[in-house]
Design an enzyme around this catalytic site. Sequence first.
Site, PDB file in Angstrom:
ATOM      1  N   CYS A  19      11.799   2.546 -12.584  1.00 37.83           N
ATOM      2  CA  CYS A  19      12.380   1.317 -13.365  1.00 37.83           C
ATOM      3  C   CYS A  19      14.014   1.428 -13.053  1.00 37.83           C
ATOM      4  O   CYS A  19      14.443   2.310 -12.236  1.00 37.83           O
ATOM      5  CB  CYS A  19      12.060   1.762 -14.956  1.00 37.83           C
ATOM      6  SG  CYS A  19      12.552   3.431 -15.293  1.00 37.83           S
ATOM      7  N   GLY A  45      11.964  -2.203 -10.463  1.00 36.48           N
ATOM      8  CA  GLY A  45      10.713  -2.607 -11.493  1.00 36.48           C
ATOM      9  C   GLY A  45      10.658  -4.177 -11.450  1.00 36.48           C
ATOM     10  O   GLY A  45      11.152  -4.741 -12.011  1.00 36.48           O
ATOM     11  N   TYR A 261      15.329   4.444   0.475  1.00 32.87           N
ATOM     12  CA  TYR A 261      14.472   3.311   0.146  1.00 32.87           C
ATOM     13  C   TYR A 261      14.673   2.563  -1.098  1.00 32.87           C
ATOM     14  O   TYR A 261      14.829   1.212  -1.132  1.00 32.87           O
ATOM     15  CB  TYR A 261      12.815   3.486   0.303  1.00 32.87           C
ATOM     16  CG  TYR A 261      12.154   2.366  -0.216  1.00 32.87           C
ATOM     17  CD1 TYR A 261      11.799   1.281   0.837  1.00 32.87           C
ATOM     18  CD2 TYR A 261      11.414   2.424  -1.154  1.00 32.87           C
ATOM     19  CE1 TYR A 261      10.986   0.069   0.390  1.00 32.87           C
ATOM     20  CE2 TYR A 261      10.446   1.292  -1.398  1.00 32.87           C
ATOM     21  CZ  TYR A 261      10.457   0.132  -0.814  1.00 32.87           C
ATOM     22  OH  TYR A 261       9.547  -0.994  -1.344  1.00 32.87           O
TER      23      TYR A 261
END
Length: 489
Positions: A19, A45, A261
């Site tokens: 998130c 998210g 990433y």
Amino acid sequence: MNFTNPFCDLDGDKLREECGIFGVIGAEHAVAVTALGLHALQHRGQEACGIVTYDGKEFYAQRGIGHVASVFEGGDLHHVQPGSMASGHVRYSTTGGAGLRNVQPLFADLASGGFSIAHNGNISNAASLKRELVQRGAIFQSTSDTEVIIHLVATSRYPTLLDRFVDALRMVEGAYSLICMTPDGIIACRDPLGIRPLVMGRLGDAIVFSSESVAFDVIGAEFIRSIEPGELVQVDQQGTISSHRPFGNPKPRPCIFEHVYFSRPDSVMDGRSVYAVRKQIGVELAKESVVAADAVIPVPDSGMPAAIGYAQQSGIPFELGIIRSHYVGRTFIQPSEGARHADVKRKHNANRAIVEGKRIVLIDDSIVRGTTSKKIVEMMRDAGAAEVHFRVASPPTSNSCFYGVDTPERSKLLAATMDTAAMAEFIKADSLAFVSIDGLYRAVGEQNRNNKSPQFCDACFSGEYPTSLTDLAERERHDLLTLPINKVA
């Protein structure tokens, strides 16, 4: 603590940050600022989102399943009243699973007044704490680990809310960046190791907090600094900022995969440009595992910066040999392997004019299960590639994450069950190489990994977890005790 997530890439073959969080205090249009900030954090998210606001008298909330643009379509914020303070959250479901009741920010009326909380991370002893709280009479409204913090604050016997909040955090283990709202203002904090990120900025007279600095660029705010590991920053309704360090000054261990990433490449993470780090990972990768080839091709979009670095270091031309469609809807449940394969081809298509007859180097950020990598290699073969060499801009992901990343169980991670040669055979590549863990550390500005005291949390690569994992240990003990007697050895 991790659950299967139907919103993940077609077959769960990408690691997903759980998130992103955002908060603002002192802004004239706090809810609109928060919605815009969440839109900038959408990559962290994509399952659900929510906003909680405070107008000086009451708290209001609006939450929904879907992207920010759909939940707050056309600026639809009619459930969230005007006010100068707001916080928001975008999420994937790991701990607690999917469902509207788990969408954050969570809110509760405590004895001291309203209390909302937005959480990035994962509480690794949440199940143990919840069991104790329920035995003491607590009634949970969600299955999220975050709600444990609310109950710990509510039941603490310390006199002030800040003291009760610190008392609650002393009982939890794992990773957390939190933005909490009370009638008195905002509290933003990071766990003592700083595993998950959190930054602070200024928008006019308002103070803003975000998981990433890119949200400040989008809303036009000025970056001030990162919240330090173990720090609590309190901002009251008059704009007074105070910093508290109740956990001392432990050695930080921020998540290194943020650089690989999770974060947007246009963010700055702990003083480092994420784009520059990813490009340097490609440079290190080329130094360690160069191969004779005609073209360096990124797997879109996450492999792009590393591929640029690899091409510049190796002298091999950079080419867009795979074209990604940005108009393919998210995949939920595909009925067959054929349908899943077709979905890969809808999202990515080989640029035959670049690939045919060429020796190519494919660059991607990671290999998780290996299924998508295998399909990409097959796509290159079908387009006529003479040789396909696969290079990965992270070390082998051989361990699950328990700090807020949606990771498959360890047995489903390709690197946990195969060595590099076997993995290359599985994905049908002519060769396969990963950047070394020291190469990754050099890319983020360290000389090498300090094996006695690592500078980052790299447990997904090393298996060295920086905190206790109480719930995992309890599950493993339970599994051992429930084995048939002749199976225990």
